[in-house]
Design a protein around this motif. Structure first.
Motif, short mmCIF file in Angstrom:
data_model
loop_
_atom_site.label_atom_id
_atom_site.label_comp_id
_atom_site.label_asym_id
_atom_site.label_seq_id
_atom_site.Cartn_x
_atom_site.Cartn_y
_atom_site.Cartn_z
N ILE A 26 -55.60 -48.63 19.81
CA ILE A 26 -55.13 -49.78 20.62
C ILE A 26 -56.29 -50.30 21.47
O ILE A 26 -56.55 -51.51 21.52
CB ILE A 26 -53.93 -49.38 21.51
N THR A 27 -57.01 -49.37 22.13
CA THR A 27 -58.14 -49.77 22.97
C THR A 27 -59.19 -50.51 22.15
O THR A 27 -59.76 -51.52 22.60
CB THR A 27 -58.76 -48.52 23.63
N ASN A 28 -59.43 -50.03 20.93
CA ASN A 28 -60.43 -50.64 20.05
C ASN A 28 -59.90 -51.87 19.30
O ASN A 28 -60.64 -52.49 18.53
CB ASN A 28 -60.92 -49.62 19.01
N GLU A 29 -58.61 -52.14 19.47
CA GLU A 29 -57.93 -53.19 18.70
C GLU A 29 -58.17 -53.01 17.20
O GLU A 29 -58.37 -53.98 16.46
CB GLU A 29 -58.35 -54.59 19.19
N ASP A 30 -58.14 -51.76 16.75
CA ASP A 30 -58.27 -51.44 15.33
C ASP A 30 -56.86 -51.29 14.77
O ASP A 30 -56.31 -50.19 14.66
CB ASP A 30 -59.07 -50.14 15.17
N PHE A 31 -56.25 -52.43 14.42
CA PHE A 31 -54.83 -52.42 14.08
C PHE A 31 -54.58 -51.90 12.67
O PHE A 31 -53.46 -51.49 12.36
CB PHE A 31 -54.22 -53.81 14.31
N ASP A 32 -55.59 -51.92 11.79
CA ASP A 32 -55.44 -51.25 10.49
C ASP A 32 -55.21 -49.76 10.73
O ASP A 32 -54.28 -49.16 10.19
CB ASP A 32 -56.70 -51.43 9.63
N ARG A 33 -56.09 -49.19 11.53
CA ARG A 33 -55.96 -47.76 11.85
C ARG A 33 -54.65 -47.49 12.58
O ARG A 33 -53.95 -46.52 12.29
CB ARG A 33 -57.16 -47.34 12.70
N LEU A 34 -54.33 -48.35 13.54
CA LEU A 34 -53.10 -48.14 14.33
C LEU A 34 -51.87 -48.09 13.42
O LEU A 34 -51.00 -47.24 13.60
CB LEU A 34 -52.97 -49.27 15.37
N MET A 35 -51.82 -48.96 12.43
CA MET A 35 -50.63 -49.01 11.56
C MET A 35 -50.49 -47.73 10.73
O MET A 35 -49.40 -47.39 10.29
CB MET A 35 -50.69 -50.23 10.63
N SER A 36 -51.58 -46.99 10.52
CA SER A 36 -51.51 -45.77 9.72
C SER A 36 -50.69 -44.67 10.40
O SER A 36 -50.31 -43.70 9.76
CB SER A 36 -52.93 -45.25 9.41
N PHE A 37 -50.42 -44.83 11.71
CA PHE A 37 -49.63 -43.83 12.43
C PHE A 37 -48.12 -44.09 12.34
O PHE A 37 -47.32 -43.25 12.75
CB PHE A 37 -50.05 -43.78 13.91
N LYS A 45 -58.11 -49.73 38.84
CA LYS A 45 -58.41 -48.31 38.96
C LYS A 45 -57.16 -47.44 38.74
O LYS A 45 -57.26 -46.30 38.31
CB LYS A 45 -58.98 -48.00 40.35
N THR A 46 -56.00 -47.99 39.08
CA THR A 46 -54.76 -47.24 38.92
C THR A 46 -53.94 -47.84 37.78
O THR A 46 -53.86 -49.08 37.65
CB THR A 46 -53.92 -47.25 40.21
N PRO A 47 -53.36 -46.98 36.97
CA PRO A 47 -52.64 -47.49 35.80
C PRO A 47 -51.20 -47.89 36.13
O PRO A 47 -50.65 -47.48 37.14
CB PRO A 47 -52.64 -46.28 34.87
N VAL A 48 -50.64 -48.70 35.24
CA VAL A 48 -49.19 -48.85 35.18
C VAL A 48 -48.68 -47.68 34.36
O VAL A 48 -49.14 -47.46 33.24
CB VAL A 48 -48.81 -50.18 34.49
N HIS A 108 -52.11 -60.96 25.39
CA HIS A 108 -51.44 -61.03 26.70
C HIS A 108 -52.29 -60.36 27.78
O HIS A 108 -52.39 -60.86 28.91
CB HIS A 108 -50.06 -60.37 26.61
N PHE A 109 -52.94 -59.22 27.44
CA PHE A 109 -53.76 -58.49 28.40
C PHE A 109 -55.23 -58.90 28.31
O PHE A 109 -56.11 -58.18 28.78
CB PHE A 109 -53.59 -56.97 28.21
N GLN A 110 -55.48 -60.03 27.68
CA GLN A 110 -56.83 -60.60 27.56
C GLN A 110 -57.83 -59.58 27.01
O GLN A 110 -58.97 -59.51 27.47
CB GLN A 110 -57.28 -61.17 28.91
N HIS A 111 -57.33 -58.76 26.06
CA HIS A 111 -58.19 -57.80 25.35
C HIS A 111 -58.84 -56.79 26.29
O HIS A 111 -59.96 -56.36 26.07
CB HIS A 111 -59.25 -58.55 24.51
N THR A 154 -47.05 -42.61 29.81
CA THR A 154 -48.04 -43.46 29.15
C THR A 154 -48.66 -44.35 30.22
O THR A 154 -47.95 -45.07 30.93
CB THR A 154 -47.37 -44.29 28.04
N GLN A 155 -49.98 -44.25 30.35
CA GLN A 155 -50.70 -44.96 31.41
C GLN A 155 -51.44 -46.15 30.83
O GLN A 155 -52.30 -46.00 29.97
CB GLN A 155 -51.68 -44.00 32.10
N LEU A 156 -51.09 -47.34 31.32
CA LEU A 156 -51.74 -48.56 30.87
C LEU A 156 -52.75 -49.00 31.92
O LEU A 156 -52.39 -49.33 33.05
CB LEU A 156 -50.70 -49.67 30.68
N PHE A 157 -54.04 -48.98 31.54
CA PHE A 157 -55.09 -49.49 32.41
C PHE A 157 -55.41 -50.91 31.97
O PHE A 157 -55.75 -51.15 30.80
CB PHE A 157 -56.35 -48.62 32.31
N ILE A 158 -55.29 -51.86 32.88
CA ILE A 158 -55.44 -53.27 32.54
C ILE A 158 -56.66 -53.82 33.27
O ILE A 158 -56.72 -53.78 34.50
CB ILE A 158 -54.16 -54.04 32.91
N GLY A 159 -57.63 -54.28 32.47
CA GLY A 159 -58.84 -54.85 33.06
C GLY A 159 -59.59 -53.81 33.88
O GLY A 159 -59.77 -52.68 33.44
#
Lengths: 129, 129
Positions: A17-28, A94-97, A59-62, A86-91
């Motif tokens: 997800i971080t790498n935006e490698d969606f081919d790899r992501l779909m393999s899971f 310093k602290t995740p959602v 949406h998260f501007q990559h 699950t911790q979402l770090f956006i931009g």
């Protein structure tokens, strides 16, 4: 106790997800898996799930990074339930959602563990009911 | 939308708990299902799960009634994740103890939907981590 296989897979998926490698992501994911995109919105099957992750990245501007917090895995009858922070770090934040997520995996004889239901909102969906 | 089969099965299982009909209750579980008895305690397989329900019935002095509150069901790739308010009525109490539960089911070609992971504590287990 060694880490359950599905936790390793989730870490690899978070990296994809971080790498935006969606081919790899779909393999899971299983072919007809389900993703809870947001309360009330479901993506069903790899094509829809891929489109949803594309939209999330935009949406998260990559600038979305995903990490694991505390987790429990329960395995029974060829399925696994993951209860996880699950911790979402956006931009540059310093602290995740932090979400309290629930993920279901199924063990496939040929392909090993595949995610069948991806619900990062966990039981918080009951608030939106 | 008609009610998902697994919600009907959970209602029947709740009735079996109230009636302490543990033969019937076990018919809803996969052979090697897992029950989270309490945080940190797991019952694995029908024999252990049955013993756990016997102990639960004794613990509540045979005065436990279980009802469903709000629920969501997500079905994908032959599995189902149920997110549900599970209401425990104990003795003459007018108000229930409400848990936000997570249940996993698997669709078996011969036996239909069977519960594989029964975790009535949902994501609250992360508090006990």
């Amino acid at each position: 106790m060694s880490e359950h296989t599905v936790l390793k897979l989730i870490k690899q998926a978070d990296q994809a997800i971080t790498n935006e490698d969606f081919d790899r992501l779909m393999s899971f994911y299983a072919e007809d898996a389900v993703l809870v995109v947001q309360p009330g919105q479901i993506a069903r099957g790899k094509a829809q799930i891929r489109r949803a992750f594309n939209a999330i990245a935009r949406h998260f501007q990559h600038r979305l990074t995903v990490h694991q917090g505390r987790a429990h895995v329960f395995e029974g009858a060829g399925t696994a339930l993951v209860i996880m922070e699950t911790q979402l770090f956006i931009g540059d934040a310093k602290t995740p959602v932090t979400r309290r997520a629930t993920y279901v995996f199924r063990e496939d004889p040929a392909d090993g563990w595949l995610c069948t239901i991806d619900n990062s909102y966990g039981t918080d969906l009951l608030d939106a009911a």
